[in-house]
Write a protein that holds these residues in place. Structure first.
Motif, short mmCIF file in Angstrom:
data_model
loop_
_atom_site.label_atom_id
_atom_site.label_comp_id
_atom_site.label_asym_id
_atom_site.label_seq_id
_atom_site.Cartn_x
_atom_site.Cartn_y
_atom_site.Cartn_z
N THR A 38 -21.15 -27.50 21.40
CA THR A 38 -20.53 -26.18 21.37
C THR A 38 -21.49 -25.17 20.75
O THR A 38 -22.56 -25.52 20.26
CB THR A 38 -19.23 -26.20 20.54
OG1 THR A 38 -19.55 -26.54 19.19
CG2 THR A 38 -18.23 -27.19 21.10
N LEU A 44 -19.18 -32.15 21.94
CA LEU A 44 -17.91 -32.13 22.66
C LEU A 44 -17.33 -33.54 22.77
O LEU A 44 -18.07 -34.49 23.03
CB LEU A 44 -18.09 -31.57 24.07
CG LEU A 44 -18.34 -30.07 24.17
CD1 LEU A 44 -18.64 -29.71 25.62
CD2 LEU A 44 -17.15 -29.29 23.68
N ILE A 48 -12.96 -33.86 26.78
CA ILE A 48 -13.29 -32.52 27.27
C ILE A 48 -14.52 -32.55 28.16
O ILE A 48 -14.56 -31.91 29.21
CB ILE A 48 -13.49 -31.56 26.08
CG1 ILE A 48 -12.17 -31.38 25.34
CG2 ILE A 48 -14.03 -30.22 26.54
CD1 ILE A 48 -12.25 -30.57 24.09
N SER A 49 -15.54 -33.30 27.76
CA SER A 49 -16.78 -33.34 28.54
C SER A 49 -16.64 -34.14 29.83
O SER A 49 -17.35 -33.89 30.79
CB SER A 49 -17.92 -33.92 27.70
OG SER A 49 -17.66 -35.26 27.39
#
Length: 78
Positions: A38, A44, A48-49
């Motif tokens: 981030t 991350l 999320i990734s």
């Protein structure tokens, strides 16, 4: 609970490293690693990734190594 969440179907993200058939993540490739960090310098999370667990572990080690030899910053200035 919420009717909007019940009707929404989420598709699982595919690991970009598995799709490209990359075995190892190189810590010297800072441009690729920047996608997984981030603005504030946090790595991350996998959810999320979209990485698989194996590649997420190698990304984490690579980011930490790149920070250690000053290829990537720990945090941004400010």
């Amino acid at each position: 609970m919420y009717p909007m969440q019940d009707s929404a179907i989420r598709r699982k993200k595919a690991c970009g490293f598995c799709a490209d058939k990359v075995d190892t993540v190189d810590y010297k490739d800072a441009n690729r690693l920047k996608k997984f960090v981030t603005e504030r310098g946090k790595i991350l999370p996998r959810r999320i990734s979209g990485n698989c667990a194996r590649h997420q572990r190698t990304i984490t080690v690579a980011v930490k190594r790149a920070r250690d030899i000053a290829l990537m910053p720990y945090t941004t200035d400010g």
